[in-house]
Design an enzyme around this catalytic site. Structure first.
Site, PDB file in Angstrom:
ATOM      1  N   ASP A   1       0.815  -1.209   0.000  1.00 31.55           N
ATOM      2  CA  ASP A   1       0.000   0.000   0.000  1.00 31.55           C
ATOM      3  C   ASP A   1       0.853   1.265   0.000  1.00 31.55           C
ATOM      4  O   ASP A   1       1.923   1.315   0.603  1.00 31.55           O
ATOM      5  CB  ASP A   1      -0.897  -0.011   1.245  1.00 31.55           C
TER       6      ASP A   1
ATOM      7  N   GLU B   1       1.088  -0.533  -5.072  1.00 36.82           N
ATOM      8  CA  GLU B   1       0.026   0.458  -5.253  1.00 36.82           C
ATOM      9  C   GLU B   1       0.723   1.818  -5.258  1.00 36.82           C
ATOM     10  O   GLU B   1       0.976   2.400  -4.223  1.00 36.82           O
ATOM     11  CB  GLU B   1      -1.009   0.353  -4.128  1.00 36.82           C
TER      12      GLU B   1
END
Length: 635
Positions: free
Chosen positions: A313, A366
């Protein structure tokens, strides 16, 4: 209570303090242990600034003055250890730390394998090595087939709200091992990606602000249940990806913040530590012990839970030291730039470590930045991921699809620009949870037009997404046209399936998924320029696109025709690469899918009429707001 250097090997001490103890979870935390003929629990903790560390729990009534477990620092290593005979698996405990600032605080175990159900925060001594796995066949076949030339359809799931009978009445891991896995298989997905499962105090953080990095959240039951869920996924041929948050952690008092009375897991410079956008703290990637902690955590999920890969993330926030920070907090690196050199080193080390032990795993970034070579090997200067989310494609396509069809002709480049860079990285095309919350509206409700047109636009959009180079990810609810944006505190609106257009949308997505799986031309060469060819890219005035996807051989290419306008063409001629018949393999306008049901031929024959730089051409009807796929029958 006993403590001695023998409780921790000198090798482990050295490796942890140099950032190289890649399975530190086997040493640190609370483990059943035999010491000098006695059974008990060994506790090991990193707290270099602490003056004193004791363990309290339900074994002593949470009273630090009664039968307390006093830990001893091993030399000057900053590592504390202690052995408590007679204790066993299942006890609840915390560390009571007299910090460098003279204050006492109770902390959960950073390496604890299980936590109490929130709002309680104690750690629980747990054994995770007793589960009998049945996924050997999956593990072996995963080793034999690299992902690049395979189909990948990822169903992104927030376990709490996939199905919920009442607020905070969650399905447990074992229930999901049946209901969720059966559903995913029925829809044709190849992978599940789960929003973070590390223990976290606030439901509505969705797991992105964690306190227990080695504890699978207790919201869905005991840790063994997660092993059952992953095992059943593998037995049914479904891979499991975990959304993993290594860029920041939350500030709750029982967590990592000021763990031993001073900045430890975070940087001592508040400008480096604070993440004001999220109210969290960044890890200090310059500390070797933090590297041991995080690298061990990545391997932990692959070792203990057989997770197939990690979606890392917020990479952009890690590599830019000033990401979303005010001017007063801006800093530069030793070269005068804003790249976080230590974070970049960590990401490279992360991927090198994971791929050393699990060369067949998936590591996905990401990353919303334009940082280059994210999916290039580290030995070539890249970050070493094998996939990157294509945020640029997602943003451009959503902007285009939200535009009324009458205005789309002037925005044609939004749907074609991505092919200028589609092969610069190994991409996943994400339609994720981030795009259907915080007022952004659901996928269906982003679409312009009347009720029927919204569904037509969404079917068209999904068809283009499925035929564009790159692997695929769709957030739950998108497959049946969830009308309201995602509500994390309630279940998906499954009742919508009683309405024909929503039920038809789910049927369409399932058929689209299966069509994708059955046709290698749509995925075998996802990362090669030769896997994609424009047929007609310039017809902006009619909002039309046509292109072909090619598999490993030149035979049986798939020709795709997209009409992003409200105009219907009773006859439309496009160039095709080969003679013979072309069979229709997908049509988003079928009445079964909620379309107009315009009569379409099952086959068309190519004519020797050159067009669009191709030696042959075909004529087909093209309904408004539709996509259709035609495959050459030559063999």
């Amino acid at each position: 209570m006993q403590a001695s250097p023998a409780l921790v090997s000198s090798d482990d001490l050295y490796l942890f303090n140099t950032g190289q103890l890649f399975r530190a979870y086997r040493t640190f935390g609370a483990h059943p242990f035999e010491n000098e003929g006695q059974s008990g629990i060994r506790f090991v903790l990193w707290a270099p600034h602490a003056r004193e560390v004791t363990v309290i729990g339900d074994f002593n009534g949470w009273n630090g003055e009664h039968r307390q477990v006093v830990m001893t620092q091993i030399g000057t290593t900053g590592i504390w250890a202690g052995f408590a005979p007679g204790l066993s698996v299942g006890i609840r405990y915390k560390y009571e730390i007299l910090g460098a600032d003279g204050t006492r605080q109770l902390k959960s175990d950073p390496f604890g394998f299980q936590s109490e159900l929130r709002p309680n925060t104690a750690s629980i001594v747990t054994s995770l090595d007793e589960y009998d796995w049945h996924d050997r066949e999956w593990i072996e076949q995963r080793k034999q087939h690299p992902p690049y030339e395979k189909p990948m359809l990822i169903y992104e799931v927030h376990l709490a709200s996939w199905r919920m009978d009442a607020p905070e009445h969650f399905r447990d891991y074992e229930q999901l091992a049946h209901e969720l896995v059966d559903y995913v298989c029925s829809m044709g997905y190849t992978h599940i990606e789960v929003l973070p499962l590390t223990e976290h105090p606030l439901d509505r953080s969705w797991g992105y602000q964690a306190t227990g990095y080695f504890a699978a959240t207790s919201r869905y039951g005991p840790a063994k249940g997660l092993q059952i869920l992953v095992d059943r996924c593998h037995q049914r041929g479904i891979g499991v990806l975990l959304d993993w948050v290594c860029g920041h952690f939350c500030k709750d008092d029982h967590g990592l913040r000021l763990f031993d009375g001073a900045p430890l897991y975070e940087n001592s410079d508040y400008r480096r530590a604070e993440k004001p956008l999220w109210g969290t703290l960044a890890f200090d990637f310059g500390k070797p012990q933090v590297l041991s902690f995080l690298l061990s955590n990545a391997l932990f999920w692959l070792d203990v839970y057989h997770i197939d890969g990690l979606r890392v993330d917020a990479v952009a926030s890690m590599i830019d030291m000033n990401f979303d920070k005010p001017d007063s907090m801006r800093v530069v690196n030793r070269f005068g730039g804003t790249e976080d050199i230590e974070a970049l080193h960590f990401l490279r080390k992360l991927n090198e470590t994971v791929f050393h032990y699990y060369p067949d795993s998936l590591m996905m970034a990401e990353d919303s930045s334009s940082y280059p070579a994210v999916t290039s090997p580290t030995y070539l200067g890249g970050l070493g991921f094998n996939y990157k989310w294509n945020m640029g494609w997602m943003n451009d396509m959503l902007r285009y699809m939200e535009t009324d069809p009458s205005q789309r002709s002037s925005h044609h480049s939004l749907i074609t620009f991505s092919l200028h860079y589609a092969f610069s990285e190994n991409y996943v095309l994400p339609l994720s949870h981030d795009e259907v919350v915080h007022g952004k509206r659901s996928m269906l409700n982003k679409m312009p037009g009347n009720y029927n047109e919204k569904f037509s636009n969404l079917r068209l959009f999904y068809g283009y997404w499925m035929t564009h180079p790159g692997k695929k990810l769709l957030f739950m609810g998108g497959e049946f046209g969830q009308f309201d944006e995602w509500k994390d505190y309630a279940g998906l609106d499954w009742s919508l399936l009683q309405y024909p257009l929503h039920d038809s949308m789910r049927r369409y997505v399932g058929d689209l998924n299966r069509m994708y799986l059955d046709n290698g031309a749509l995925w075998e060469r996802d990362h090669e320029q030769g896997g994609f060819e424009w047929i007609d890219v310039n017809n902006s005035s009619q909002c039309m696109l046509s292109f072909q996807r090619n598999g490993k051989t030149s035979e049986n290419p798939i020709v795709t025709v997209c009409n992003f306008s409200r105009d219907t063409h009773s006859i439309y001629r496009i160039g095709v690469p080969q003679p013979g018949n072309y069979r229709q393999i997908m049509n988003s306008d079928k009445s079964d899918y909620g379309g107009s049901g315009t009569e379409m031929p099952s086959f068309v024959s190519a004519q020797e009429i050159p067009l669009h730089g191709k030696p042959f051409s075909i004529e087909v009807p093209v309904p408004a707001l539709s996509i259709q796929l035609w495959q050459s029958e030559i063999s």
